[in-house]
Write a protein that holds these residues in place. Sequence first.
Motif, PDB file in Angstrom:
ATOM      1  N   HIS A  55       0.845  -1.191   0.000  1.00 52.05           N
ATOM      2  CA  HIS A  55       0.000   0.000   0.000  1.00 52.05           C
ATOM      3  C   HIS A  55       0.884   1.245   0.000  1.00 52.05           C
ATOM      4  O   HIS A  55       1.966   1.241   0.580  1.00 52.05           O
ATOM      5  CB  HIS A  55      -0.903   0.038   1.237  1.00 52.05           C
ATOM      6  N   PHE A  56       0.385   2.288  -0.651  1.00 46.51           N
ATOM      7  CA  PHE A  56       1.052   3.581  -0.576  1.00 46.51           C
ATOM      8  C   PHE A  56      -0.009   4.672  -0.568  1.00 46.51           C
ATOM      9  O   PHE A  56      -1.169   4.434  -0.918  1.00 46.51           O
ATOM     10  CB  PHE A  56       2.046   3.782  -1.735  1.00 46.51           C
ATOM     11  N   ALA A  81      10.408  11.137  -1.019  1.00 46.44           N
ATOM     12  CA  ALA A  81      10.656  11.295  -2.454  1.00 46.44           C
ATOM     13  C   ALA A  81      10.858   9.911  -3.062  1.00 46.44           C
ATOM     14  O   ALA A  81      11.679   9.126  -2.580  1.00 46.44           O
ATOM     15  CB  ALA A  81      11.886  12.165  -2.686  1.00 46.44           C
ATOM     16  N   THR A  82      10.089   9.595  -4.101  1.00 45.94           N
ATOM     17  CA  THR A  82      10.172   8.289  -4.751  1.00 45.94           C
ATOM     18  C   THR A  82      10.341   8.482  -6.250  1.00 45.94           C
ATOM     19  O   THR A  82      10.196   9.590  -6.771  1.00 45.94           O
ATOM     20  CB  THR A  82       8.914   7.441  -4.467  1.00 45.94           C
ATOM     21  N   GLY A 193       3.443   8.624   0.131  1.00 43.98           N
ATOM     22  CA  GLY A 193       3.392   8.545   1.576  1.00 43.98           C
ATOM     23  C   GLY A 193       3.174   7.133   2.082  1.00 43.98           C
ATOM     24  O   GLY A 193       2.760   6.235   1.347  1.00 43.98           O
ATOM     25  N   TYR A 194       3.482   6.937   3.365  1.00 41.57           N
ATOM     26  CA  TYR A 194       3.198   5.686   4.049  1.00 41.57           C
ATOM     27  C   TYR A 194       2.894   6.016   5.502  1.00 41.57           C
ATOM     28  O   TYR A 194       3.246   7.097   5.993  1.00 41.57           O
ATOM     29  CB  TYR A 194       4.386   4.719   3.957  1.00 41.57           C
ATOM     30  N   SER A 313      10.833  -0.922   0.267  1.00 39.25           N
ATOM     31  CA  SER A 313      11.788  -0.277   1.175  1.00 39.25           C
ATOM     32  C   SER A 313      12.332   1.023   0.602  1.00 39.25           C
ATOM     33  O   SER A 313      12.971   1.797   1.323  1.00 39.25           O
ATOM     34  CB  SER A 313      12.937  -1.230   1.501  1.00 39.25           C
ATOM     35  N   ASN A 314      12.054   1.304  -0.669  1.00 39.86           N
ATOM     36  CA  ASN A 314      12.386   2.617  -1.222  1.00 39.86           C
ATOM     37  C   ASN A 314      11.301   3.650  -0.909  1.00 39.86           C
ATOM     38  O   ASN A 314      11.458   4.825  -1.231  1.00 39.86           O
ATOM     39  CB  ASN A 314      12.596   2.536  -2.731  1.00 39.86           C
ATOM     40  N   LEU A 315      10.225   3.189  -0.280  1.00 39.61           N
ATOM     41  CA  LEU A 315       9.196   4.096   0.256  1.00 39.61           C
ATOM     42  C   LEU A 315       9.257   4.099   1.780  1.00 39.61           C
ATOM     43  O   LEU A 315       9.518   5.134   2.390  1.00 39.61           O
ATOM     44  CB  LEU A 315       7.805   3.682  -0.223  1.00 39.61           C
ATOM     45  N   ARG A 316       8.998   2.942   2.375  1.00 32.47           N
ATOM     46  CA  ARG A 316       9.085   2.813   3.829  1.00 32.47           C
ATOM     47  C   ARG A 316      10.453   2.217   4.185  1.00 32.47           C
ATOM     48  O   ARG A 316      10.713   1.043   3.920  1.00 32.47           O
ATOM     49  CB  ARG A 316       7.970   1.903   4.347  1.00 32.47           C
TER      50      ARG A 316
END
Length: 435
Positions: A55-56, A81-82, A193-194, A313-316
């Motif tokens: 989820h994002f 930032a992604t 976001g997360y 893991s590049n988001l959270r």
Amino acid sequence: MARVVVIGAGAMGLAAAHHAATLGHRVVVLEAGAKAGGMAAHFDLAGLSIERYYHFVCKSDRPTFELMAELGIADRMRWRATSMGYFTGGRLHRWGDPLALLRFPGLTAIEKLRYGLWALVCTRRDTWPALEHDSARRWIERWCGPSVYDKLWRNLFDLKFHDRADDISAAWIWTRIRRVGRSRRSPMQEELGYVEDGSETLVDALARAIEAAGGEIRLGEPALRVVTDGAAVEGVETRHGFHPADAVISTVPTPLVPALVPDLPAAWKARYEAIENIGVVCVVLKLKRSVSPHFWVNVVVPDLPIAGVIEFSNLRPTAETVVYVPYYMPPTHPLWARPDAAFVAEAVDCLRRINGAVGAGDVIAAEVGRLHHAQPVCPPGFAATIPPVETPIAGLQIADTCFYYPEDRGIAESVRLGRQMARAVADAPSERSGR
């Protein structure tokens, strides 16, 4: 005050139960599984609590932010930032911003110009009713050209929707492009976001709020039948007993509704049965090394059986790399019954093709989740086929993820629809309350 039974403890069911309890109703949530959360539920991946299905959050997901504020967890929202990539022609390319489009190989200057204009219009438009009756393929080809569809989109649609790939609504894909396109801090930088510590933070907060308001969440207790008197709901039967109700909110997948509510008119059952779903086999890997710098990589390689890789893991941020590799297919597909180990081995081999440094020795842990009803199939004109949330049986509301259309699946839409259904629960008349 009404007695409300909510069937399903996914994000929509929990949101509906929370808002119904807040309005003063007596709420019971029935969940077949051992954990609340549905697709947002966590599991243990070698010591890491993580969503079984990724989820994002995007900046337009206002219902999520409002709910988190109500629950007192607004400060748990995190932004990062992604970036996005495309793996095609044996190479990984950055994607998703004007400079990346200009540098992308394999597209002519005219194709890049047309694609850029199309993406800009998709992001800026708030409504686009004409798309409801157009297919995604025809729409993309009309704006960008058949060659662009073949190079960038055909593989993605084929691997997600299989024999229905050419019959997916343009409105559905437009809203996906718009949602992500509006989640940017600048034209050059995507920002997603997360929730800190994952979706479980929100799920647990909802469960606590429901219970604090006097509600009850019963795990491992699937609903067997919605009992009615022919005109109005009377309650829900489970293997543990009967739960009397003045109102029932069902959030189970629509194909399960006819068996769950046998008293529905035949024409309504037929509408639920007609809604198709694609299943997903989702491989989740914990790795010693990163696969790419991107959160999301679209894969367009004819001999690779995956459409994308999500490096979560590049988001959270997590101590090790976490990667999701989803395989979308109907549960009737011959590959659905393959052993988990075969999916894991194939997924790792695909990652090796994207990044030659990644191999089986980098796998710390692997899990495979299977969901029969993961993605509604939304053909052109799909909006007219969705039944009303309010059914002809008084007190009974029914919705699942296809009711988000044209929006895609997401917690924000779950929250929005859950709140809507809770607000539609009327205070039970005195003669019904006394039953």
